[in-house]
Motif scaffolding. Structure first.
Motif, PDB file in Angstrom:
ATOM      1  N   ILE A  22       0.843  -1.199   0.000  1.00  0.00           N
ATOM      2  CA  ILE A  22       0.000   0.000   0.000  1.00  0.00           C
ATOM      3  C   ILE A  22       0.875   1.245   0.000  1.00  0.00           C
ATOM      4  N   ARG A  27       2.482   1.796  -3.391  1.00  0.00           N
ATOM      5  CA  ARG A  27       1.527   2.211  -4.430  1.00  0.00           C
ATOM      6  C   ARG A  27       1.054   3.643  -4.203  1.00  0.00           C
ATOM      7  N   VAL A  28       0.843   4.044  -2.944  1.00  0.00           N
ATOM      8  CA  VAL A  28       0.424   5.421  -2.653  1.00  0.00           C
ATOM      9  C   VAL A  28       1.514   6.399  -3.100  1.00  0.00           C
ATOM     10  N   SER A  74     -11.985   6.960   3.396  1.00  0.00           N
ATOM     11  CA  SER A  74     -10.740   7.362   2.737  1.00  0.00           C
ATOM     12  C   SER A  74      -9.744   8.036   3.669  1.00  0.00           C
ATOM     13  N   PHE A 105      -6.057   6.621   3.682  1.00  0.00           N
ATOM     14  CA  PHE A 105      -5.495   6.767   2.346  1.00  0.00           C
ATOM     15  C   PHE A 105      -5.222   8.234   2.035  1.00  0.00           C
ATOM     16  N   ASP A 109      -2.156   9.553   3.949  1.00  0.00           N
ATOM     17  CA  ASP A 109      -0.908   9.069   3.365  1.00  0.00           C
ATOM     18  C   ASP A 109      -0.657   9.694   1.996  1.00  0.00           C
ATOM     19  N   LEU A 110      -1.710   9.870   1.205  1.00  0.00           N
ATOM     20  CA  LEU A 110      -1.556  10.439  -0.129  1.00  0.00           C
ATOM     21  C   LEU A 110      -1.098  11.892  -0.067  1.00  0.00           C
ATOM     22  N   ASP A 131     -11.694   5.674  -0.847  1.00  0.00           N
ATOM     23  CA  ASP A 131     -11.090   4.386  -0.545  1.00  0.00           C
ATOM     24  C   ASP A 131     -11.366   3.363  -1.635  1.00  0.00           C
ATOM     25  N   LEU A 184      -8.144   4.268  -4.020  1.00  0.00           N
ATOM     26  CA  LEU A 184      -7.176   3.259  -3.621  1.00  0.00           C
ATOM     27  C   LEU A 184      -7.526   1.915  -4.241  1.00  0.00           C
ATOM     28  N   GLY A 217      -5.093   2.730  -7.096  1.00  0.00           N
ATOM     29  CA  GLY A 217      -4.101   1.984  -6.341  1.00  0.00           C
ATOM     30  C   GLY A 217      -4.031   0.544  -6.787  1.00  0.00           C
ATOM     31  N   TYR A 267      -7.346  -0.354   6.665  1.00  0.00           N
ATOM     32  CA  TYR A 267      -6.803   0.859   6.075  1.00  0.00           C
ATOM     33  C   TYR A 267      -7.905   1.903   5.872  1.00  0.00           C
TER      34      TYR A 267
END
Length: 184
Positions: free
Chosen positions: A16, A19-20, A44, A47, A50-51, A101, A129, A146, A157
């Motif tokens: 994860i 990929r992010v 979300s 995600f 982190d994004l 998400d 994601l 993602g 997540y």
């Protein structure tokens, strides 16, 4: 008394994170202007956090907003979408990344994208994601994806089942007990 279902990992924490970071580089390569990232609550939130950090590391300046939508209705096919919390920032002339998400039926993201477009956003792109195209009901796709998700119920997540398992650092699928298993 029923026990919690088994959760089998689909995407681990390291996959994860990798990929992010790659998605952030893809977004940065598109050179968005006056970037506004809008996270669709609730699923979300991990995600999106982190994004936006990965977007910062990729050299982008951005602002962050949230939209909280709820779909309800008598049947599973006839759903109305209600805004519980709306974007407060002016989106006119801005490039918007709508972060969710999972892109499943597409109804909620279509509603959100159309709402932001009507308010004058320069562009509205979707970063999902997970993409589950087998469940699509609306003509929408994500510009940034993602992982393609198998047709399974997923948690972790940020995603939940009955308000449980959002905290998992990985994405797993819920193993559903069959009637034969329950009788055993």
């Amino acid at each position: 008394m029923t026990s919690d279902p088994e959760i089998l990992p689909l995407f681990d924490e390291a996959s994860i994170a990798d990929r992010v970071a790659e998605m952030a580089r893809e977004i940065a390569a598109d050179r968005p202007e006056r970037l506004l990232v809008v996270a669709v609550l609730k699923g979300s939130f991990m995600f999106a956090a982190d994004l936006v950090r990965a977007l910062h590391r990729a050299g982008l300046e951005l602002e962050m907003e949230f939209i909280h939508l709820s779909s309800y209705g008598a049947g599973t096919e006839s759903r109305e979408i209600r805004v519980l919390r709306d974007v407060e920032s002016d989106v006119a002339g801005r490039d918007v990344i709508l972060v969710d998400d999972i892109l499943e039926s597409g109804r909620t993201l279509t509603f959100a994208r159309d709402r932001l477009t009507q308010r004058g956003a320069r562009s509205v792109r979707v970063a999902a994601l997970l993409d589950k195209p087998s469940r699509r009901k609306s003509a929408i796709s994500a510009e940034y994806v993602g992982f393609e998700c198998p047709d399974r119920f997923v948690v972790g997540y940020g995603m939940d089942m009955g308000h449980k398992w959002r905290q998992l650092p990985f994405i797993g699928h819920v193993v559903q007990e069959t009637a034969a298993d329950a009788d055993a």
